[in-house]
Motif scaffolding. Sequence first.
Motif, mmCIF file in Angstrom:
data_model
loop_
_atom_site.group_PDB
_atom_site.id
_atom_site.type_symbol
_atom_site.label_atom_id
_atom_site.label_comp_id
_atom_site.label_asym_id
_atom_site.label_seq_id
_atom_site.Cartn_x
_atom_site.Cartn_y
_atom_site.Cartn_z
ATOM 1 N N VAL A 216 -35.385 -5.147 4.446
ATOM 2 C CA VAL A 216 -36.188 -4.430 3.453
ATOM 3 C C VAL A 216 -37.577 -4.132 4.011
ATOM 4 O O VAL A 216 -38.127 -3.047 3.799
ATOM 5 C CB VAL A 216 -36.271 -5.249 2.155
ATOM 6 N N ASP A 217 -38.143 -5.084 4.752
ATOM 7 C CA ASP A 217 -39.457 -4.865 5.361
ATOM 8 C C ASP A 217 -39.428 -3.691 6.332
ATOM 9 O O ASP A 217 -40.303 -2.819 6.307
ATOM 10 C CB ASP A 217 -39.909 -6.127 6.093
ATOM 11 N N VAL A 218 -38.407 -3.672 7.192
ATOM 12 C CA VAL A 218 -38.325 -2.613 8.205
ATOM 13 C C VAL A 218 -38.162 -1.251 7.547
ATOM 14 O O VAL A 218 -38.856 -0.279 7.902
ATOM 15 C CB VAL A 218 -37.154 -2.902 9.175
ATOM 16 N N VAL A 219 -37.238 -1.152 6.582
ATOM 17 C CA VAL A 219 -36.996 0.134 5.920
ATOM 18 C C VAL A 219 -38.241 0.597 5.170
ATOM 19 O O VAL A 219 -38.636 1.771 5.248
ATOM 20 C CB VAL A 219 -35.788 0.021 4.973
ATOM 21 N N PHE A 220 -38.895 -0.317 4.469
ATOM 22 C CA PHE A 220 -40.069 0.070 3.690
ATOM 23 C C PHE A 220 -41.216 0.503 4.590
ATOM 24 O O PHE A 220 -41.922 1.478 4.288
ATOM 25 C CB PHE A 220 -40.514 -1.088 2.799
ATOM 26 N N VAL A 221 -41.427 -0.187 5.721
ATOM 27 C CA VAL A 221 -42.505 0.193 6.636
ATOM 28 C C VAL A 221 -42.241 1.568 7.238
ATOM 29 O O VAL A 221 -43.150 2.411 7.337
ATOM 30 C CB VAL A 221 -42.664 -0.871 7.739
ATOM 31 N N LEU A 222 -40.994 1.841 7.625
ATOM 32 C CA LEU A 222 -40.670 3.152 8.190
ATOM 33 C C LEU A 222 -40.884 4.266 7.171
ATOM 34 O O LEU A 222 -41.460 5.319 7.485
ATOM 35 C CB LEU A 222 -39.225 3.162 8.691
ATOM 36 N N VAL A 223 -40.418 4.047 5.941
ATOM 37 C CA VAL A 223 -40.594 5.067 4.907
ATOM 38 C C VAL A 223 -42.062 5.262 4.574
ATOM 39 O O VAL A 223 -42.548 6.396 4.419
ATOM 40 C CB VAL A 223 -39.793 4.664 3.651
ATOM 41 N N ALA A 224 -42.818 4.155 4.495
ATOM 42 C CA ALA A 224 -44.244 4.272 4.186
ATOM 43 C C ALA A 224 -44.998 4.992 5.295
ATOM 44 O O ALA A 224 -45.884 5.817 5.018
ATOM 45 C CB ALA A 224 -44.837 2.875 3.958
ATOM 46 N N CYS A 225 -44.663 4.731 6.552
ATOM 47 C CA CYS A 225 -45.334 5.419 7.661
ATOM 48 C C CYS A 225 -44.992 6.905 7.677
ATOM 49 O O CYS A 225 -45.864 7.749 7.935
ATOM 50 C CB CYS A 225 -44.944 4.766 8.986
#
Length: 337
Positions: A216-225
């Motif tokens: 969840v951290d990885v997906v959220f960071v990619l989407v936020a960036c």
Amino acid sequence: MSKAPRAIRFDSQQPGEPAGDVPIRQGDLAILPESEPIDAAIPVVPVRSRRRFSWGSLFVAGLSGFLALAAGVWVENTIRSLMSQNPALGYAALVCAAVATMALVVMLARVLRDILRERKVEALRERAVAALVGGTPDEGRAIADELVSLYKRRAQTAQGRAALQEALPQLFAARDILTVAERSLLAPLDALATAQIAQAARRVSLVTAVSPRALVDVVFVLVACARLLRSIAGIYAGRPGTLGLLRLTRQVLNHLVLTGGMAAGDAVIQQVVGQGLAARLSAKLGEGVINGMLTARIGLAALAVCRPLPFVEAVAPTLSDVAGDFGGWRGAKEAEA
């Protein structure tokens, strides 16, 4: 500060006199000119490197052409087969193919527009860097006019455009023109972009600090960036499409590699959130802080890439400016202790 000329006897050379100075004779005296020191802070104009031949680009071009031909042959065979079986189905397939082709042409036109806009911004920034070194007032006015044309449809720049047009006849140096253009047009956009970066960094740090799964951290960071890159590009040069976003991502990563912006070790954490605080934070909270700072660094790199002018008078935002709110956790932590 001007220096008074030195006067020496012409018939005798003073010790320590530079051998390359040519004296100006005035009777029995000679005046030796002194050279002023060169300012070492003058920026260097970056030279764009020429693109070399790439086998990877040739492979992508050949594969794209082959897939396009194969898709065209497949569509033609499908329509002919449907026509022979049932003319109504064949015409329906032909209409669907025409609609898909029209949509593809519109998408390609938008992608081409985004790429041309990004290249225009890059060329404008390079011209501004050259004008700051030794440009003429006409070059500065031309850059200012292009900036006005670039932001003529932005409501938040209406007052700045009017102020710039009013001040242009009274400016006679390229640096002064670019300074006023930056102050009038880019100052509100810089504030908006900085606020977007700070908000995205806080959101990423909070979500990754409380989320239970690493995926969840990885997906959220990619989407936020990705959202942050598109938002900053929309502030300065228009919202890009998918391919434009990929090109912008590559430029941002290149900028981070060249400037060493991905370094976010313990020294950076201590700079932002306080000396020794990283050791007292929990592992998950420290991970959230690091992810937030990496997001902020990516946003700052995107700001530097998308901004149509270099920073002339304004100071470029730093990590402490956009991630300084992380320091608020120190007060909460100390209060709990």
